[in-house]
Design a protein around this motif. Sequence first.
Motif, PDB file in Angstrom:
ATOM      1  N   ASN B 335       3.490 -10.003 -10.746  1.00  0.00           N
ATOM      2  CA  ASN B 335       4.617 -10.882 -10.411  1.00  0.00           C
ATOM      3  C   ASN B 335       5.633 -10.887 -11.534  1.00  0.00           C
ATOM      4  O   ASN B 335       5.546 -11.660 -12.472  1.00  0.00           O
ATOM      5  N   SER B 336       6.585  -9.972 -11.414  1.00  0.00           N
ATOM      6  CA  SER B 336       7.626  -9.909 -12.440  1.00  0.00           C
ATOM      7  C   SER B 336       8.854 -10.672 -11.978  1.00  0.00           C
ATOM      8  O   SER B 336       9.981 -10.232 -12.133  1.00  0.00           O
ATOM      9  N   GLY B 337       8.607 -11.813 -11.368  1.00  0.00           N
ATOM     10  CA  GLY B 337       9.730 -12.604 -10.876  1.00  0.00           C
ATOM     11  C   GLY B 337      10.258 -11.978  -9.602  1.00  0.00           C
ATOM     12  O   GLY B 337       9.497 -11.637  -8.706  1.00  0.00           O
ATOM     13  N   VAL B 338      11.543 -11.776  -9.561  1.00  0.00           N
ATOM     14  CA  VAL B 338      12.167 -11.360  -8.309  1.00  0.00           C
ATOM     15  C   VAL B 338      11.709  -9.990  -7.829  1.00  0.00           C
ATOM     16  O   VAL B 338      11.607  -9.742  -6.624  1.00  0.00           O
ATOM     17  N   ALA B 339      11.402  -9.088  -8.747  1.00  0.00           N
ATOM     18  CA  ALA B 339      10.971  -7.762  -8.307  1.00  0.00           C
ATOM     19  C   ALA B 339       9.784  -7.860  -7.358  1.00  0.00           C
ATOM     20  O   ALA B 339       9.634  -7.059  -6.433  1.00  0.00           O
ATOM     21  N   ALA B 340       8.941  -8.859  -7.557  1.00  0.00           N
ATOM     22  CA  ALA B 340       7.760  -9.013  -6.698  1.00  0.00           C
ATOM     23  C   ALA B 340       8.152  -9.261  -5.250  1.00  0.00           C
ATOM     24  O   ALA B 340       7.400  -8.921  -4.334  1.00  0.00           O
ATOM     25  N   SER B 341       9.319  -9.844  -5.052  1.00  0.00           N
ATOM     26  CA  SER B 341       9.725 -10.107  -3.673  1.00  0.00           C
ATOM     27  C   SER B 341      10.413  -8.897  -3.059  1.00  0.00           C
ATOM     28  O   SER B 341      10.667  -8.869  -1.859  1.00  0.00           O
ATOM     29  N   LEU B 342      10.727  -7.892  -3.841  1.00  0.00           N
ATOM     30  CA  LEU B 342      11.213  -6.634  -3.278  1.00  0.00           C
ATOM     31  C   LEU B 342      10.061  -5.638  -3.126  1.00  0.00           C
ATOM     32  O   LEU B 342      10.073  -4.786  -2.247  1.00  0.00           O
ATOM     33  N   THR B 343       9.058  -5.788  -3.974  1.00  0.00           N
ATOM     34  CA  THR B 343       7.905  -4.882  -3.914  1.00  0.00           C
ATOM     35  C   THR B 343       7.176  -5.008  -2.584  1.00  0.00           C
ATOM     36  O   THR B 343       6.581  -4.051  -2.097  1.00  0.00           O
ATOM     37  N   ARG B 344       7.217  -6.179  -1.976  1.00  0.00           N
ATOM     38  CA  ARG B 344       6.566  -6.346  -0.668  1.00  0.00           C
ATOM     39  C   ARG B 344       7.200  -5.393   0.358  1.00  0.00           C
ATOM     40  O   ARG B 344       6.535  -4.772   1.157  1.00  0.00           O
ATOM     41  N   GLN B 345       8.536  -5.318   0.323  1.00  0.00           N
ATOM     42  CA  GLN B 345       9.237  -4.421   1.260  1.00  0.00           C
ATOM     43  C   GLN B 345       8.954  -2.964   0.879  1.00  0.00           C
ATOM     44  O   GLN B 345       8.721  -2.112   1.735  1.00  0.00           O
ATOM     45  N   ALA B 346       9.001  -2.685  -0.438  1.00  0.00           N
ATOM     46  CA  ALA B 346       8.840  -1.307  -0.910  1.00  0.00           C
ATOM     47  C   ALA B 346       7.442  -0.771  -0.574  1.00  0.00           C
ATOM     48  O   ALA B 346       7.300   0.361  -0.092  1.00  0.00           O
ATOM     49  N   GLU B 347       6.424  -1.577  -0.821  1.00  0.00           N
ATOM     50  CA  GLU B 347       5.045  -1.135  -0.535  1.00  0.00           C
ATOM     51  C   GLU B 347       4.846  -0.891   0.959  1.00  0.00           C
ATOM     52  O   GLU B 347       4.146   0.036   1.365  1.00  0.00           O
ATOM     53  N   THR B 348       5.467  -1.738   1.773  1.00  0.00           N
ATOM     54  CA  THR B 348       5.355  -1.560   3.223  1.00  0.00           C
ATOM     55  C   THR B 348       5.990  -0.231   3.632  1.00  0.00           C
ATOM     56  O   THR B 348       5.417   0.521   4.434  1.00  0.00           O
ATOM     57  N   CYS B 349       7.147   0.059   3.065  1.00  0.00           N
ATOM     58  CA  CYS B 349       7.814   1.325   3.397  1.00  0.00           C
ATOM     59  C   CYS B 349       6.992   2.525   2.929  1.00  0.00           C
ATOM     60  O   CYS B 349       6.876   3.527   3.650  1.00  0.00           O
ATOM     61  N   LEU B 350       6.417   2.427   1.734  1.00  0.00           N
ATOM     62  CA  LEU B 350       5.584   3.535   1.242  1.00  0.00           C
ATOM     63  C   LEU B 350       4.408   3.787   2.184  1.00  0.00           C
ATOM     64  O   LEU B 350       4.042   4.938   2.450  1.00  0.00           O
ATOM     65  N   GLN B 351       3.820   2.709   2.704  1.00  0.00           N
ATOM     66  CA  GLN B 351       2.711   2.881   3.669  1.00  0.00           C
ATOM     67  C   GLN B 351       3.195   3.627   4.906  1.00  0.00           C
ATOM     68  O   GLN B 351       2.527   4.537   5.398  1.00  0.00           O
ATOM     69  N   LEU B 352       4.369   3.251   5.417  1.00  0.00           N
ATOM     70  CA  LEU B 352       4.867   3.896   6.637  1.00  0.00           C
ATOM     71  C   LEU B 352       5.300   5.338   6.364  1.00  0.00           C
ATOM     72  O   LEU B 352       5.232   6.197   7.249  1.00  0.00           O
ATOM     73  N   MET B 353       5.750   5.593   5.131  1.00  0.00           N
ATOM     74  CA  MET B 353       6.122   6.968   4.763  1.00  0.00           C
ATOM     75  C   MET B 353       4.888   7.840   4.517  1.00  0.00           C
ATOM     76  O   MET B 353       5.005   9.060   4.446  1.00  0.00           O
ATOM     77  N   GLY B 354       3.717   7.203   4.347  1.00  0.00           N
ATOM     78  CA  GLY B 354       2.497   7.950   4.033  1.00  0.00           C
ATOM     79  C   GLY B 354       2.449   8.393   2.585  1.00  0.00           C
ATOM     80  O   GLY B 354       1.873   9.428   2.261  1.00  0.00           O
ATOM     81  N   LYS B 355       3.068   7.593   1.685  1.00  0.00           N
ATOM     82  CA  LYS B 355       3.178   8.015   0.284  1.00  0.00           C
ATOM     83  C   LYS B 355       2.519   7.032  -0.682  1.00  0.00           C
ATOM     84  O   LYS B 355       2.975   6.863  -1.814  1.00  0.00           O
ATOM     85  N   VAL B 356       1.463   6.385  -0.242  1.00  0.00           N
ATOM     86  CA  VAL B 356       0.774   5.429  -1.112  1.00  0.00           C
ATOM     87  C   VAL B 356      -0.317   6.137  -1.908  1.00  0.00           C
ATOM     88  O   VAL B 356      -1.073   6.934  -1.367  1.00  0.00           O
ATOM     89  N   GLU B 357      -0.369   5.815  -3.195  1.00  0.00           N
ATOM     90  CA  GLU B 357      -1.352   6.466  -4.070  1.00  0.00           C
ATOM     91  C   GLU B 357      -2.617   5.616  -4.202  1.00  0.00           C
ATOM     92  O   GLU B 357      -2.644   4.461  -3.816  1.00  0.00           O
ATOM     93  N   GLY B 358      -3.653   6.226  -4.753  1.00  0.00           N
ATOM     94  CA  GLY B 358      -4.855   5.482  -5.123  1.00  0.00           C
ATOM     95  C   GLY B 358      -5.829   5.221  -3.991  1.00  0.00           C
ATOM     96  O   GLY B 358      -6.602   4.260  -4.049  1.00  0.00           O
ATOM     97  N   GLY B 359      -5.800   6.054  -2.944  1.00  0.00           N
ATOM     98  CA  GLY B 359      -6.764   5.873  -1.848  1.00  0.00           C
ATOM     99  C   GLY B 359      -6.526   4.629  -1.025  1.00  0.00           C
ATOM    100  O   GLY B 359      -7.442   4.134  -0.364  1.00  0.00           O
ATOM    101  N   ARG B 360      -5.291   4.119  -1.051  1.00  0.00           N
ATOM    102  CA  ARG B 360      -4.990   2.881  -0.321  1.00  0.00           C
ATOM    103  C   ARG B 360      -4.157   3.127   0.939  1.00  0.00           C
ATOM    104  O   ARG B 360      -3.735   2.195   1.597  1.00  0.00           O
ATOM    105  N   GLN B 361      -3.927   4.401   1.251  1.00  0.00           N
ATOM    106  CA  GLN B 361      -3.056   4.736   2.377  1.00  0.00           C
ATOM    107  C   GLN B 361      -3.702   4.368   3.715  1.00  0.00           C
ATOM    108  O   GLN B 361      -4.841   4.725   3.990  1.00  0.00           O
ATOM    109  N   VAL B 362      -2.946   3.645   4.534  1.00  0.00           N
ATOM    110  CA  VAL B 362      -3.380   3.336   5.902  1.00  0.00           C
ATOM    111  C   VAL B 362      -2.995   4.519   6.793  1.00  0.00           C
ATOM    112  O   VAL B 362      -1.859   4.998   6.736  1.00  0.00           O
ATOM    113  N   GLU B 363      -3.928   4.972   7.599  1.00  0.00           N
ATOM    114  CA  GLU B 363      -3.652   6.137   8.449  1.00  0.00           C
ATOM    115  C   GLU B 363      -2.704   5.772   9.587  1.00  0.00           C
ATOM    116  O   GLU B 363      -2.893   4.764  10.264  1.00  0.00           O
TER     117      GLU B 363
END
Lengths: 160, 389
Positions: B335-363
């Motif tokens: 939680n780096s303040g405001v960045a944390a509220s943009l990371t929610r959107q960014a992580e969701t997009c990475l999942q949909l793009m299929g570009k999540v690292e660390g074995g956390r990718q949803v098929e």
Amino acid sequence: MTELTTNLQWNLHCDFSQPQGELYSQFMSALKDKVFLGTKIGEKSYFPVKQFCSTTYQEPEKVLESDGVGVVESFTIYNKKPSRVAFPGADLTVEAPYIVAAISVHNSSQSFFHFLSGVDIDNPLALLKSIKAGLEVRPVWAENRQGNILDILYFEPVSS
Amino acid sequence: MARRVGVIGVGNTPYTSAKRETRERSEIGRACIKNAIDFVGNGLTLSDIDAVYYTTVDGFEGTQRPDRTMDCLAKGTNAPVYFVNTGGTSGGSTIKDAYRAVASGLYDIVVVYGAGSLIATKNAQQILNSASPPLIESKSGIGAIHIGGFYLNKYKSDYGITDLDFATVAAKSHKHAKNNPFAHIRKGYTVDEVLASPMLVSPIRMLEVCPVSSGACSMILVSEEKAKELSETPVWIKAASSITNSFTTAYREFKGFEMLEVLANRIYEKAGIKNPLEEIDYAEVFNPFAGFELLEYEALGFCGKGEAPHILHDGITDLGGKLPVNLSGSTLCTNSGVAASLTRQAETCLQLMGKVEGGRQVENARLGLAHTWGGNMGQFDTLTLFERD
């Protein structure tokens, strides 16, 4: 080699004085007389005073006087002594652990926060049960009242 | 007719403790935005950016309008800078505004930059708690964590939710943050370790509270035409909306996240979603206190009232479940303040793009939901729905 100076240090000290508005000025002043004021807006009552209905902008029809008795809606137990640095606006005399409760005074449509005492702080489950049953509480007043919310020291169960 | 808007780039910087940060804020911004541009590749350069949407929260940085101070915000390219601030939901609000600017045809390529906001203040609580309504709540020393306690104790009281439920949802975030290279707390704490951590403000334990982090997040939003030109994996914004509650915290009745429920119904109706649990493939929700994730399942209609622990313990919201939630570790672990509220959107997009690292990718994640919560403790919520073709 000269040691790197990595951080710029500075300090802001700012003083503030904010108008409370007419209704809150009345509310704070009434605390000196151990009176807890609310307002009636339409069918709803609000303790402390609410200046207008957020939904309709309707202004209060009248100011309500009360003894501050209410019901606890929720609570939390704070286990650490509150830091004056972390709560710069606060004037705290409480010692940890202490309970902060959300209290609905006289069926107020909005709750209000204050300290709760006179309950078993070591038994949160029992406290949860008594709150579910509608724990009724009353204010305990300070001897020397200054016209601010800490003129109430804390709330305690009416049954105590 | 509004244009389709695609997300084609995501940039993060390494996240660390705010106290250990050595980078100046504009250096962080430059690195973060450059990462997003490099993520896109395909010849995109800084001079192609039509506008920058910048977000942080005032106060933490000891200066007024920190956007003025940052040369990283495309100022060398004469692009306009917009500053959006809705407290803890600023990332969600900024995405919404940037989305509308592109959808309307005003701009074709915009950067959304969520700054870390906690590296200057020596005590983040000092600023955070000053956001409480001053007449009563600040005077009594009511701070952010107390409000978290009110919600979660009420939740326990109403539905018999247990400390084990809260610790289990916390451990889920910790488990996945361990495998997220852009998480701050990567210790992988177990349920037992969470339960053994000190109770700070009942019923919230130390390992159920977010850290004070440093780091930043950025995203690149573009028109449909530019998305097709610049990206092989665009994610489309299907809907974005927000809602506002009273400033007075005590106005809340703490009966769950009622405003979020209203907002969810609003956005589901707009997007034609009838059964969120069946139709949404991935969600990132805002959990500065771990137990909030359970309240959010219910407000978002993933289950009925009081039923969130069931879908948690059944693994429905874990990796491999029907609707995985917070596989980044979410706000609880970074939680780096405001960045944390943009990371929610960014992580969701990475999942949909299929570009999540660390074995956390949803098929085969196709539809994703990102949530932010904040302002003065639940004053604002935002939701953004993303989808891929």
